[in-house]
Scaffold this motif. Structure first.
Motif, PDB file in Angstrom:
ATOM      1  N   VAL A  18       0.925  -1.172  -0.019  1.00  0.00           N
ATOM      2  CA  VAL A  18      -0.193   0.072   0.000  1.00  0.00           C
ATOM      3  C   VAL A  18       0.899   1.396   0.067  1.00  0.00           C
ATOM      4  O   VAL A  18       0.473   2.183  -0.572  1.00  0.00           O
ATOM      5  CB  VAL A  18      -0.950  -0.144   1.055  1.00  0.00           C
ATOM      6  N   ARG A  33      -5.119   2.581  -3.775  1.00  0.00           N
ATOM      7  CA  ARG A  33      -4.231   1.320  -3.201  1.00  0.00           C
ATOM      8  C   ARG A  33      -4.703   0.282  -2.228  1.00  0.00           C
ATOM      9  O   ARG A  33      -4.393  -0.675  -1.981  1.00  0.00           O
ATOM     10  CB  ARG A  33      -2.961   2.000  -2.756  1.00  0.00           C
ATOM     11  N   HIS A  34      -5.962   0.559  -2.125  1.00  0.00           N
ATOM     12  CA  HIS A  34      -6.862  -0.603  -1.118  1.00  0.00           C
ATOM     13  C   HIS A  34      -6.749  -1.716  -1.861  1.00  0.00           C
ATOM     14  O   HIS A  34      -6.920  -2.959  -1.240  1.00  0.00           O
ATOM     15  CB  HIS A  34      -8.261   0.183  -0.788  1.00  0.00           C
ATOM     16  N   ASP A  37      -3.881  -5.578  -3.294  1.00  0.00           N
ATOM     17  CA  ASP A  37      -3.554  -7.270  -3.598  1.00  0.00           C
ATOM     18  C   ASP A  37      -4.413  -7.768  -4.491  1.00  0.00           C
ATOM     19  O   ASP A  37      -4.796  -8.896  -4.352  1.00  0.00           O
ATOM     20  CB  ASP A  37      -3.654  -7.755  -2.205  1.00  0.00           C
ATOM     21  N   SER A  38      -5.277  -6.936  -5.398  1.00  0.00           N
ATOM     22  CA  SER A  38      -6.108  -7.675  -6.346  1.00  0.00           C
ATOM     23  C   SER A  38      -5.350  -7.581  -7.759  1.00  0.00           C
ATOM     24  O   SER A  38      -4.757  -6.689  -8.059  1.00  0.00           O
ATOM     25  CB  SER A  38      -7.548  -6.847  -6.288  1.00  0.00           C
ATOM     26  N   LEU A  39      -5.759  -8.793  -8.557  1.00  0.00           N
ATOM     27  CA  LEU A  39      -5.331  -8.647  -9.897  1.00  0.00           C
ATOM     28  C   LEU A  39      -5.798  -7.532 -10.813  1.00  0.00           C
ATOM     29  O   LEU A  39      -5.109  -7.041 -11.781  1.00  0.00           O
ATOM     30  CB  LEU A  39      -5.851 -10.044 -10.664  1.00  0.00           C
ATOM     31  N   TRP A  42      -3.293  -4.665 -10.481  1.00  0.00           N
ATOM     32  CA  TRP A  42      -2.285  -4.597 -11.564  1.00  0.00           C
ATOM     33  C   TRP A  42      -2.574  -4.759 -13.033  1.00  0.00           C
ATOM     34  O   TRP A  42      -1.931  -4.322 -14.025  1.00  0.00           O
ATOM     35  CB  TRP A  42      -1.507  -6.135 -11.169  1.00  0.00           C
ATOM     36  N   ARG A  43      -3.737  -5.103 -13.256  1.00  0.00           N
ATOM     37  CA  ARG A  43      -4.395  -5.362 -14.587  1.00  0.00           C
ATOM     38  C   ARG A  43      -4.591  -4.054 -15.266  1.00  0.00           C
ATOM     39  O   ARG A  43      -4.190  -3.535 -16.149  1.00  0.00           O
ATOM     40  CB  ARG A  43      -5.628  -6.190 -14.875  1.00  0.00           C
ATOM     41  N   PRO A  84       1.882  -4.695   4.691  1.00  0.00           N
ATOM     42  CA  PRO A  84       2.190  -6.132   3.658  1.00  0.00           C
ATOM     43  C   PRO A  84       2.775  -5.851   2.347  1.00  0.00           C
ATOM     44  O   PRO A  84       2.384  -4.622   1.881  1.00  0.00           O
ATOM     45  CB  PRO A  84       0.746  -6.752   3.767  1.00  0.00           C
ATOM     46  N   ALA A  85       3.395  -6.918   1.902  1.00  0.00           N
ATOM     47  CA  ALA A  85       4.006  -6.463   0.619  1.00  0.00           C
ATOM     48  C   ALA A  85       4.139  -7.972  -0.091  1.00  0.00           C
ATOM     49  O   ALA A  85       4.567  -8.909   0.334  1.00  0.00           O
ATOM     50  CB  ALA A  85       5.670  -6.073   0.733  1.00  0.00           C
ATOM     51  N   LEU A  86       3.422  -7.742  -1.384  1.00  0.00           N
ATOM     52  CA  LEU A  86       3.437  -8.998  -1.979  1.00  0.00           C
ATOM     53  C   LEU A  86       4.573  -9.643  -2.703  1.00  0.00           C
ATOM     54  O   LEU A  86       5.449  -8.866  -2.926  1.00  0.00           O
ATOM     55  CB  LEU A  86       2.362  -8.854  -3.041  1.00  0.00           C
ATOM     56  N   ASP A  87       4.638 -10.878  -2.899  1.00  0.00           N
ATOM     57  CA  ASP A  87       5.918 -11.373  -3.553  1.00  0.00           C
ATOM     58  C   ASP A  87       5.832 -10.919  -5.163  1.00  0.00           C
ATOM     59  O   ASP A  87       5.024 -10.969  -5.929  1.00  0.00           O
ATOM     60  CB  ASP A  87       5.756 -12.937  -3.549  1.00  0.00           C
ATOM     61  N   PRO A  88       7.118 -10.110  -5.440  1.00  0.00           N
ATOM     62  CA  PRO A  88       7.103  -9.679  -6.986  1.00  0.00           C
ATOM     63  C   PRO A  88       7.199 -10.676  -8.180  1.00  0.00           C
ATOM     64  O   PRO A  88       6.734 -10.433  -9.151  1.00  0.00           O
ATOM     65  CB  PRO A  88       8.271  -8.699  -6.711  1.00  0.00           C
ATOM     66  N   ILE A  90       5.683 -13.613  -8.152  1.00  0.00           N
ATOM     67  CA  ILE A  90       4.241 -14.077  -8.165  1.00  0.00           C
ATOM     68  C   ILE A  90       3.664 -12.918  -9.045  1.00  0.00           C
ATOM     69  O   ILE A  90       2.680 -13.338 -10.120  1.00  0.00           O
ATOM     70  CB  ILE A  90       3.779 -14.444  -6.814  1.00  0.00           C
ATOM     71  N   LEU A  91       3.784 -11.521  -8.703  1.00  0.00           N
ATOM     72  CA  LEU A  91       2.895 -10.540  -9.416  1.00  0.00           C
ATOM     73  C   LEU A  91       3.646 -10.603 -10.875  1.00  0.00           C
ATOM     74  O   LEU A  91       2.632 -10.384 -11.875  1.00  0.00           O
ATOM     75  CB  LEU A  91       3.431  -9.167  -8.810  1.00  0.00           C
TER      76      LEU A  91
ATOM     77  N   GLU B  97      -4.416 -15.139 -13.152  1.00  0.00           N
ATOM     78  CA  GLU B  97      -4.826 -14.151 -14.024  1.00  0.00           C
ATOM     79  C   GLU B  97      -5.757 -14.644 -15.286  1.00  0.00           C
ATOM     80  O   GLU B  97      -6.771 -14.032 -15.612  1.00  0.00           O
ATOM     81  CB  GLU B  97      -3.773 -13.239 -14.865  1.00  0.00           C
ATOM     82  N   ARG B 120       5.529 -16.446   1.874  1.00  0.00           N
ATOM     83  CA  ARG B 120       4.812 -15.185   1.282  1.00  0.00           C
ATOM     84  C   ARG B 120       4.488 -15.573  -0.151  1.00  0.00           C
ATOM     85  O   ARG B 120       3.444 -15.018  -0.572  1.00  0.00           O
ATOM     86  CB  ARG B 120       6.188 -14.303   1.364  1.00  0.00           C
ATOM     87  N   THR B 124       0.850 -14.795  -1.244  1.00  0.00           N
ATOM     88  CA  THR B 124       0.593 -13.930  -2.376  1.00  0.00           C
ATOM     89  C   THR B 124      -0.387 -14.553  -3.475  1.00  0.00           C
ATOM     90  O   THR B 124      -1.316 -13.780  -4.003  1.00  0.00           O
ATOM     91  CB  THR B 124       1.994 -13.476  -3.170  1.00  0.00           C
ATOM     92  N   LEU B 128      -4.021 -12.984  -4.483  1.00  0.00           N
ATOM     93  CA  LEU B 128      -4.256 -12.572  -5.963  1.00  0.00           C
ATOM     94  C   LEU B 128      -5.418 -13.348  -6.692  1.00  0.00           C
ATOM     95  O   LEU B 128      -6.182 -13.052  -7.580  1.00  0.00           O
ATOM     96  CB  LEU B 128      -3.101 -12.633  -6.949  1.00  0.00           C
ATOM     97  N   TRP B 179      -0.783 -12.609  11.623  1.00  0.00           N
ATOM     98  CA  TRP B 179      -1.715 -11.348  11.505  1.00  0.00           C
ATOM     99  C   TRP B 179      -3.257 -11.965  11.710  1.00  0.00           C
ATOM    100  O   TRP B 179      -3.671 -12.980  11.676  1.00  0.00           O
ATOM    101  CB  TRP B 179      -1.817 -11.128   9.903  1.00  0.00           C
ATOM    102  N   TRP B 193      -3.466   1.809   8.412  1.00  0.00           N
ATOM    103  CA  TRP B 193      -3.450   0.889   7.602  1.00  0.00           C
ATOM    104  C   TRP B 193      -3.959  -0.451   8.436  1.00  0.00           C
ATOM    105  O   TRP B 193      -4.863  -1.152   7.758  1.00  0.00           O
ATOM    106  CB  TRP B 193      -2.206   0.692   6.562  1.00  0.00           C
ATOM    107  N   LEU B 216       4.741 -11.415   5.775  1.00  0.00           N
ATOM    108  CA  LEU B 216       4.809 -10.137   4.945  1.00  0.00           C
ATOM    109  C   LEU B 216       3.404  -9.824   4.310  1.00  0.00           C
ATOM    110  O   LEU B 216       3.066  -8.907   3.534  1.00  0.00           O
ATOM    111  CB  LEU B 216       5.790 -10.092   3.894  1.00  0.00           C
ATOM    112  N   VAL B 217       2.584 -10.987   4.263  1.00  0.00           N
ATOM    113  CA  VAL B 217       1.239 -10.936   3.635  1.00  0.00           C
ATOM    114  C   VAL B 217      -0.024 -10.761   4.256  1.00  0.00           C
ATOM    115  O   VAL B 217      -0.174 -11.775   5.388  1.00  0.00           O
ATOM    116  CB  VAL B 217       1.160 -12.051   2.388  1.00  0.00           C
ATOM    117  N   ALA B 218      -0.807  -9.842   4.256  1.00  0.00           N
ATOM    118  CA  ALA B 218      -2.118  -9.604   4.981  1.00  0.00           C
ATOM    119  C   ALA B 218      -2.835 -11.031   4.732  1.00  0.00           C
ATOM    120  O   ALA B 218      -2.740 -11.608   3.803  1.00  0.00           O
ATOM    121  CB  ALA B 218      -2.651  -8.551   4.756  1.00  0.00           C
TER     122      ALA B 218
END
Lengths: 474, 474
Positions: A18, A33-34, A37-39, A42-43, A84-88, A90-91, B97, B120, B124, B128, B179, B193, B216-218
């Motif tokens: 966030v 930014r809420h 964590d949703s696709l 990012w889409r 929190p921070a998602l794994d990059p 996977i993103l 996706e 994580r 993630t 997603l 969490w 947050w 690291l992930v909610a």
């Protein structure tokens, strides 16, 4: 010296969190930014960037919390500060599917995870995305990250870079040395999927890693995803000179940036590389609107939403920043250029709304860490071009101030001006890999890049290069 | 005993490799596995499975090559036998996706990588995909895999399961204990947050891992992705009883499968779990056509494309299988139920086209390892239903014989029959997580699952449970 004859590299600097670098702006009424964590988040972001013909989305990352202040987790958790921070990685898998042309860069640390598994994930991403992947190499700097991986504290700075050198060597061997480019046959007549004479073990035995291979992924379009790096300590700049193809630089003025560019290029040359095969980006914050007045009103509204980090810091509640007394900060920025520290400082300085200390960025621009521009699209285009010209930069890593308002404004108001001036592409070139687009050469690493030695598998048999040594064959 | 009152669980067993379990069928003129490293392959496959309202796509994995035969890499590489093989976690990111409802299960080994980073990635993916993820827990069995991660040879079998128990304990602590479910507030008024009183370190210190946290992930929709497991050694079945929610069973007859089902259920009960909260799948190979004659012609054509593994094995060239003399194989299948061995044996037996040794699967069905059915859609539906009834199975993990011919046939010819009989769903339930769909209960793990103890964070302070002990609080 300048590269005004070719488009600026346009990159969005983002993170699966966030808060990346603008604490508090998620409270802005237009901020989205809420949904980070949703696709769909990012889409939509990928769609905006492709509409603007951006080169890439560049994902920052940390693998721990900023918990070194007295109150531990309280400030970063309540602020959502990079947690929190998602794994990059996977993103990037999801973004490979939701975008068609955008380059996709993930930050990954060489300090805590095994290179074999990472090399496979990197190559899988490059295969699936058809050659759109970059890897931003970091060595991590948070104590909490070390503790998440079984260590009592951070690995010492120079040792981290020593590990990173060997980690990269393993990745190079796996991605370039283990499979020949023509190993896969897929021949239904001879019933041969791949030629076993063209696939081999790497048998790496080094100080930190022992990896037999073979690599588990067949050669992907770029062979090696583009190597990004952001280190600007002395060790980090030497490391960038040895390995990086795209360098993300700190620096508060065009002169400071130019000095870093030249230092890294000289390191590249000293390790046998062609310095013209490196590209340099700096951070830019760009807030634009149809008129200058509207842009300043917009910037003021965004600034009102920022967290008051100065007050938090006074109470000892900014994670990590208790190490940075106010009066020493500027000297520290210049003296110490560890990327982790810089990110902290960047966030802190933004929050403090400190006066600009050095340089100016032309019309509408002010220098903080990197460039901040508030104005019209034309003013922003002027400022970016001016900074690139003055500093030897190839492009900018642009931060989202609010999502997706500021980047959408950039795409709608700045990109068309740059396009009219021939400084931004109007279309993607179908089938082009990210490396081809950024470096203007082939899809694989340049012949002087240290990875290329392993295209000759006899080099797999050489002893591992010592830390900091020339990696190109004698 | 039977579950004919509810739909069979339908799963496709796949792998990011040109060969998963049917060596040589990629040479079939209609086969599409040349495209296995492209997103379009997985997008199309996901679409077929969603058209058939499948529960899930289940990705197998290995992290090394089957190189233990005398000729080392030659046979697996030339056959494409599970090498190259894409990383399944990255594939799941892309599939999250490209699909909307399909469950997505990835195999991941607990033996070589750190649990913090994996937890994580898993969370993630679950965030997603909006709760569609499962993790198939394996401990790896290839010597080459160990060598890729710095070890001279495999970790000993029981030690691998000991590590796996602790690895799962760490994952449970991170995903459920670190969490609270209501920790994230996203409150723009208070500018908070997340509530720092609801986020904590796990401070795990065990025999194999030391992990501080926080995660690291909610909290993601399922909190913990659904736990799959396929171990059927004695140790593996006890492990499944402790942890698995869905068990993928070997067994050559309904009676053998039923015995395994009962064994695992008794292990579950002994560790304090509700045995009704487990589901059981077996492998099925299904080749169907509008008429029985067409189906047999299709099967014969597919069989013609299979690699002649018997001849390869005779020459000592089937990777790994030199350990399995032909005459001992059947006894070995029954005696040793290590999942790795079973997969090898399954591939080998298929190639050998051995006569069925035990049991029968009803009309059109023959028992190999799991069920093989050749016939009409109605015959296949009969055979699957009969096997499920006789064995106590909840569903099937269906292998692709040719891609995508056999699975498309299944969707077009078998699923409608099952739907008419009320044994397959006709629509997905919007917003339902994979666990809700498979287990018919809530989105999170059942209250008797060992992970649930960590919903009470005071349990984070308990000493790590010894290997094999009851994990539920006293």
């Amino acid at each position: 010296m300048t590269r005004h004859d070719r488009p600026l590299i346009l990159s969005l600097f983002e993170m699966g969190s966030v808060v990346h670098l603008s604490p508090g702006t998620w409270t802005h009424p237009e901020d989205r930014r809420h949904g980070v964590d949703s696709l769909s988040f990012w889409r939509e972001l990928g769609g905006i960037l492709e509409q603007g013909r951006f080169d890439q989305l560049f994902l920052a990352d940390v693998v721990g919390a900023y918990d070194s202040a007295e109150d531990g987790l309280r400030s970063p958790v309540s602020q959502g500060y990079q947690i929190p921070a998602l794994d990059p990685l996977i993103l990037l898998g999801a973004l490979a599917e939701s975008t068609d042309h955008l380059g996709l860069a993930a930050t990954f640390s060489t300090t805590y995870e095994p290179p074999f598994a990472f090399a496979r994930r990197l190559a899988t991403l490059d295969a699936l995305s058809e050659g759109r992947i970059a890897w931003n190499v970091v060595t991590s700097y948070l104590k909490n990250a070390a503790q998440n991986f079984g260590l009592p504290d951070q690995v010492q700075h120079d040792t981290r870079y020593e590990i990173a050198d060997e980690f990269l060597d393993v990745v190079y061997k796996l991605l370039l040395g283990s499979w020949d480019s023509d190993a896969v046959l897929g021949d239904t007549q001879t019933r041969t999927w791949a030629d076993p004479d063209k696939v081999r073990y790497i048998d790496h035995k080094g100080r930190h890693f022992s990896v037999r291979g073979p690599h588990l992924v067949a050669p992907s379009p770029q062979r090696l995803p583009v190597i990004f790096q952001a280190g600007s300590s002395l060790t980090g700049m030497a490391f960038a000179g040895r390995h990086a193809e795209v360098v993300f630089l700190g620096g508060n003025s065009p002169e400071a940036i130019r000095a870093n560019v030249e230092t890294i290029k000289s390191h590249a040359a000293a390790s046998g590389r062609d310095p013209d095969q490196l590209r340099f980006l700096a951070a830019a914050q760009v807030i634009v609107a149809p008129t200058e007045e509207q842009a300043h009103a917009k910037a003021a509204e965004i600034d009102r939403c920022r967290s008051d980090w100065a007050a938090l810091q006074k109470n000892g509640r900014i994670p990590g920043l208790e190490r940075y007394p106010h009066e020493e900060l500027v000297a520290d920025i210049i003296r110490r250029r560890d990327p982790g520290h810089e990110i902290l400082i960047r966030g802190w300085r933004e929050g403090q709304r400190v006066k600009d200390l050095r340089g100016s960025a032309g019309a509408g621009g002010r220098a903080r860490n990197g460039l901040r521009v508030v104005g019209t699209g034309a003013q922003a285009a002027d400022a970016l071009t001016h900074w690139a010209h003055e500093s030897g930069l190839d492009g900018f890593n642009i931060g989202n101030q609010i999502s997706f308002g500021t980047i959408r404004d950039f795409v709608e108001l700045v990109v068309p001006v740059l396009q009219r001036r021939g400084l931004a592409r109007t279309e993607y070139t179908p089938g082009q890999t990210l490396r081809e687009r950024l470096l203007g050469a082939g899809p694989g690493p340049h012949s002087t890049h240290p990875s290329s030695r392993y295209l000759d598998p006899s080099n797999l048999k050489l002893p591992a290069a010592p830390f900091g040594a020339r990696l190109t064959p004698a």
